[in-house]
Scaffold this active site. Structure first.
Site, mmCIF file in Angstrom:
data_model
loop_
_atom_site.group_PDB
_atom_site.id
_atom_site.type_symbol
_atom_site.label_atom_id
_atom_site.label_comp_id
_atom_site.label_asym_id
_atom_site.label_seq_id
_atom_site.Cartn_x
_atom_site.Cartn_y
_atom_site.Cartn_z
ATOM 1 N N GLY A 198 0.808 -1.209 0.000
ATOM 2 C CA GLY A 198 0.000 0.000 0.000
ATOM 3 C C GLY A 198 0.841 1.257 0.000
ATOM 4 C CG LEU B 200 1.569 -0.190 7.875
ATOM 5 C CD1 LEU B 200 2.421 0.496 6.817
ATOM 6 C CD2 LEU B 200 1.322 0.733 9.045
ATOM 7 C CB ALA B 201 -2.683 -5.351 6.236
ATOM 8 C CB ALA B 202 -6.736 -1.699 7.053
ATOM 9 C CB SER C 196 -7.728 1.803 4.258
ATOM 10 O OG SER C 196 -7.270 1.783 2.926
ATOM 11 C CB SER D 186 -8.234 5.565 11.142
ATOM 12 O OG SER D 186 -8.941 6.484 10.333
ATOM 13 C CD GLU E 166 -13.135 8.713 8.437
ATOM 14 O OE1 GLU E 166 -14.288 8.575 8.906
ATOM 15 O OE2 GLU E 166 -12.847 9.571 7.583
ATOM 16 C CE1 TYR F 52 -10.014 1.787 7.823
ATOM 17 C CE2 TYR F 52 -10.733 3.996 8.417
ATOM 18 C CZ TYR F 52 -9.718 3.093 8.179
ATOM 19 O OH TYR F 52 -8.413 3.489 8.294
ATOM 20 N NE ARG G 141 -4.769 8.120 0.338
ATOM 21 C CZ ARG G 141 -4.931 7.452 1.459
ATOM 22 N NH1 ARG G 141 -4.902 6.124 1.454
ATOM 23 N NH2 ARG G 141 -5.088 8.081 2.596
#
Length: 353
Positions: A16, A90-92, A94, A135, A137, A158, A193
């Site tokens: 990513g 970091l994997a998600a 997202s 995050s 969020e 999420y 990105r």
């Protein structure tokens, strides 16, 4: 740097945006870097292709391994075989909008995935330092600015999954003595990105419109305000967080918020296209069922304890991304973004896209 030469790091989500920059950064620090990638019938490792060397070459320090956050066995296998000093999780899944359409998958990957890797670390009995990518969020509808003491009020599957990951990381830290840390990162962007994220969607469209390849850009809510930073700076903080004497949690942000509308204005004007209104249409499909209106981070703690503050703010970020998307299409970029990178990062450790 000398003391880090023999260190091993394992990165979940190495393919990513953040994973690719983090791999470059750790390699520049002398680490041996291992990354978990998901199996696919097509190559999905474009962001780290420039780092790749054949495993048979002497001195290679980057290795990738197939695994998945939904597969406990693969996570346990790589933890025990690699024996990393540091794990950067970091994997998600997202994408916030996608999490409404795939809530079970998002929760299984993002929430239970964190639990699985923490269990693997606990059961390994290795002195691993663990970083969890939390995050902004998670704060959802909590009034800005938000810091480490702000209550979480998640507004998406999420965000709910990330809240679980945040707290389970703290539980394993307190219950089992694992050096486990959370980085509550606000939006951070770059030329790497993914194209479905609004910032990249805008800068890519600007370049394509300039090249005559597209005529329209379709977006959702233009009024949402976010705290946007520069991804390479943020991955450096991940490393800093794990070098502390004691594990802790940090908010990482620029302290400024700008709307999607402002991002549009900056990108179109910088590209020489003028007003964006003739090129943009609103598509209701891109609205979230529950919106988060304003996210602004207060990174005072990171400034005081980590000595970190951002060099790249909003307008610079837009220019950097537009320049990169111009180059990707063979266009001559306006160039201000490239100048900013040269000026502010004379000893840059990452490849400019």
């Amino acid at each position: 740097m000398e003391q880090n030469k023999k260190k091993k790091a394992l990165i979940t989500g190495i393919a990513g945006q953040d994973g690719s920059y983090l791999a470059e950064f750790l390699l520049s620090k002398g680490y041996e870097v291992h990354g978990i990638v998901r199996w696919d019938s097509i190559f999905t490792t474009q962001r780290i292709d420039h780092l790749y060397q054949d495993y048979h070459i002497k001195g290679v320090r980057l290795f990738t391994h197939y695994g998945d956050m939904t597969d406990t066995g693969s996570l346990e296998k790589w933890i025990n075989e690699i024996k990393p000093d540091e794990v950067y999780h970091l994997a998600a899944q997202s994408h916030v909008k996608v999490s409404f359409e795939m809530p079970e998958f998002t929760t299984n990957t993002d929430a239970l995935g964190t639990l699985r890797i923490l269990e693997a670390i606990k059961n390994s009995n290795l002195p691993i330092r663990f970083y969890m990518a939390a995050s902004s969020e998670q704060f959802g509808s909590s009034p800005p600015p938000q810091n480490e003491n702000t209550p979480f009020n998640p507004r998406s599957p999420y965000a709910c999954a990330k809240v679980f990951s945040y707290y389970i990381t703290r539980v394993y830290r307190e219950a089992y003595g694992i050096f486990a840390c959370n980085g509550i990162f606000y939006n951070h962007e770059s030329p790497r990105r993914g194209p479905t994220f609004v910032t990249k969607k805008i800068t890519r469209a600007v370049a394509r419109i300039k090249a005559g390849l597209d005529k329209k850009l379709y977006l959702g809510n233009l009024e949402a305000k976010r705290d946007w930073g520069f991804a390479p700076e943020y991955v450096e903080v991940m490393w800093k967080i794990l070098q502390q004497e004691k594990p802790d949690d940090f908010v990482i942000a620029t302290g400024e918020a700008h709307s999607v509308r402002e991002f549009l204005t900056e990108a179109f004007q910088y590209a020489g296209l003028g007003d964006w209104e003739p090129y943009v249409e609103i598509d209701p499909r891109y609205f979230r069922p529950a919106e988060v209106e304003v996210l602004i981070g207060d990174a005072t703690k990171a400034k005081e304890k980590l000595g970190w503050q951002p060099k790249i703010k909003f307008k610079d970020l837009v220019k950097i991304m537009v320049d990169a998307d111009f180059r990707a299409l063979g266009l001559t970029p306006p160039g201000e973004g490239d100048r900013i990178l040269r000026e502010k990062f004379p000893n840059r450790w990452w490849k400019v896209d």
